[in-house]
Design an enzyme around this catalytic site. Sequence first.
Site, PDB file in Angstrom:
ATOM      1  CB  CYS A 262      -1.824   4.441   4.582  1.00 47.51           C
ATOM      2  SG  CYS A 262      -3.320   3.978   3.683  1.00 47.51           S
ATOM      3  CB  SER A 263      -0.415   0.356   6.531  1.00 46.29           C
ATOM      4  OG  SER A 263      -1.469   0.879   7.314  1.00 46.29           O
ATOM      5  CB  CYS A 264      -4.745  -0.686   2.316  1.00 46.19           C
ATOM      6  SG  CYS A 264      -5.401   0.970   2.569  1.00 46.19           S
TER       7      CYS A 264
ATOM      8  CB  CYS B 245      -0.914   0.032   1.219  1.00 45.08           C
ATOM      9  SG  CYS B 245      -1.892   1.556   1.265  1.00 45.08           S
TER      10      CYS B 245
HETATM   11 FE    FE Z   1      -3.338   1.948   2.906  1.00 52.11          FE
END
Ligand code: FE
Length: 196
Positions: free
Chosen positions: A107-109, A104
Amino acid sequence: MSGEHTSAPVAARVRRLEERLIEAGVVGEEQLDAALAAMLKGASPVNGARIVARAWVDEGFRARLLDDANAALPEVGLSMAGGIQEQRLKVVENTETAHHVIVCTLCSCYPIGLLGPSPSWYKSEAYRSRVVREPRAVLAEFGLELPADTAVTVWDSSAESRYLVLPRRPDGTAGMSEPELAALVTREGLIGTAAV
Ligand code: FE
């Protein structure tokens, strides 16, 4: 991977956002806690490994999974509806000539329900920026050296779309049962930073 990820600033930002939502009456503290608990309940890479093992032994399931993962997951007792809204899942299949890896960049999906909470390196600035620019170098740092003619595809996750890698079934596993096969699959294999 180099580059130390510190989650403290993100955690503080999330907490401020939670406080504002609660102050504005958008959600209650209990609702937030319930949503988090629902998201994390049963979340583990064991789920992703089960999906892969089933796809390795059941050609029909494999085809349905690649065609529409959301529709196929209930066949193994799983779904993407654990969070506030159902997220689209796309399963990408590694072959002799194609390798997939997920990230991602924003961000951090991450498919938490199928893989558990993400590793800190997945959230790190170093991984997120470098895997897109130089995937082969990053994969080599994870110990995964790919043949020069293997096409590498990087899939960028988002709030609505998540990805899961279907690794190649290892050689010499013809006689293994589905649970035995599932035990071979690692979290890194499901992200694409390992072969299996
Ligand atoms: Fe994300």
